[in-house]
Structure formats: structure tokens, C-alpha cells
Motif scaffolding. Sequence first.
Motif, short mmCIF file in Angstrom:
data_model
loop_
_atom_site.label_atom_id
_atom_site.label_comp_id
_atom_site.label_asym_id
_atom_site.label_seq_id
_atom_site.Cartn_x
_atom_site.Cartn_y
_atom_site.Cartn_z
N ALA A 65 0.83 -1.21 0.00
CA ALA A 65 0.00 0.00 0.00
C ALA A 65 0.86 1.25 0.00
CB ALA A 65 -0.93 -0.01 1.21
N ALA A 66 1.97 1.21 0.69
CA ALA A 66 2.85 2.38 0.80
C ALA A 66 3.47 2.75 -0.54
CB ALA A 66 3.94 2.13 1.84
N THR A 67 3.55 1.79 -1.45
CA THR A 67 4.13 2.06 -2.77
C THR A 67 3.06 2.26 -3.84
OG1 THR A 67 4.27 -0.30 -3.31
CG2 THR A 67 6.15 0.68 -2.19
N GLY A 68 1.80 2.38 -3.41
CA GLY A 68 0.71 2.55 -4.37
C GLY A 68 0.20 1.24 -4.92
N ASP A 69 0.74 0.15 -4.43
CA ASP A 69 0.32 -1.19 -4.82
C ASP A 69 -0.75 -1.63 -3.82
OD1 ASP A 69 0.19 -3.67 -5.96
OD2 ASP A 69 2.22 -4.29 -5.42
#
Length: 217
Positions: free
Chosen positions: A118-122
Motif C-alpha cells: 500500500a505504501a508504494t501505491g500497490d
Amino acid sequence: MIRVLIADDQELVRTGFRVILESEGDIEVVAEAVNGHEAVRQAALLKPAVVLMDIRMPELDGLAATEQIQRQPDPPTIVVLTTFDQNEYVYRALRAGAAGFLLKDAPSSRLVAAVRAAATGDSLIEPSITRRLVESFAEPTVTPGIPAELAQLTERELDVLRLIGRGLSNAEIAAEMVVAETTVKTHVARILAKLGIRDRVQAVVRGYQTGFIRRSG
């Protein structure tokens, strides 16, 4: 350092998640919230990268809190915590802007992976949640071959969509396909652009609705 806000009205859940996450060297739990109002306030004040959001909370539930946080400037990625008996809530959370779903009883490794993704936009999408969601609220189309809605995708992009449907992150897909993670990110971006959708969750839903993932994944 990945900054995380945990929103859940159960102290044991919050404490357990904090212990698991803070045992990792790259994750920091910056705050905990016991209801939706606190979650909205803390998200605006502390600007975490990721919010782990329970759905059922007092005063303001996680669905309303998710909607309010999504209206904030540069909002965090919200991963909804859920259980198997909350299909309708999951559907509403998707519409509210949640980027992913995680079962509360998921293994600790899955929690950590979900936060990092989530932190990487995934995002990590539990296949069991998505499957139950679509089966309950969507009418899949059953047609031979590749559905017309997905015809513009290349074979490689279809392969990536299948793996997204299995709940794999970009890093996991890269390992499965033996390619660079940046290559997977490019494929995902093209899938979203070609289908005119916002995120991976919607991509999985589209795959189930067309019958593609159910049949091939």
C-alpha cells in the motif's frame, strides 16, 4: 520509514498489529484510533502513508471515515480490515475509495506485505474476499475465449490480470513471471488505463464480472 495509522475499536487488535508492524525495521505505527472520528482527525494531522481501517467502529464507522479521509489533500492509502461475514460492507468500502482488503485473521506476513504494498501505491487483495464480493453483487458474463471488455489487453497484460486476481502484489507477480518489478508496474498501469478504471481492486472486479478470472485464474 512507512508511517501507519491503525483504526480499530478493539485494543487487542490494535496492539497485536502494532507489535507485528513495529517488529519490522521499515514500519512505524504513528497513531491508533478507536473510532472513525479519531481516524479522520489523525489522518489529517499526522499524514500517514497507510491507514488500516476496521469497518465496524463506534460513533463513525470505517466506511464513513474512509470517505472523509479520501476527501483530504493527498490522502493515505486505506486498507480495510474485514471478516468473511461483511460482503456488503466490503462493496461499500470499495466505492468509498479503499484500495485493498485484508482479513483480520490473516497471517502476520500478509499484514506486513499489505502495508508495504500500500505504501508504494500497490495493494494486496485477498482473492477470497473479492470472489465472495463479486459473486454476491455482480453478474458475471460467461462467454468463450477472451471477453470483449478485455480484448484490448495483450497476452502479457492478461497474465498480469490473472495474477492480480490471485491477490499477488507487484513484487510477487514479478517473481512469478521472472521479470523486473518495474515491468509489472508498467503492465498494471496499462491495464488500468486501457480499462478506464482507478485501481487494482476495480481491475479484479472487472475480471470477475467478465468471467475471465473465475474461468482462468
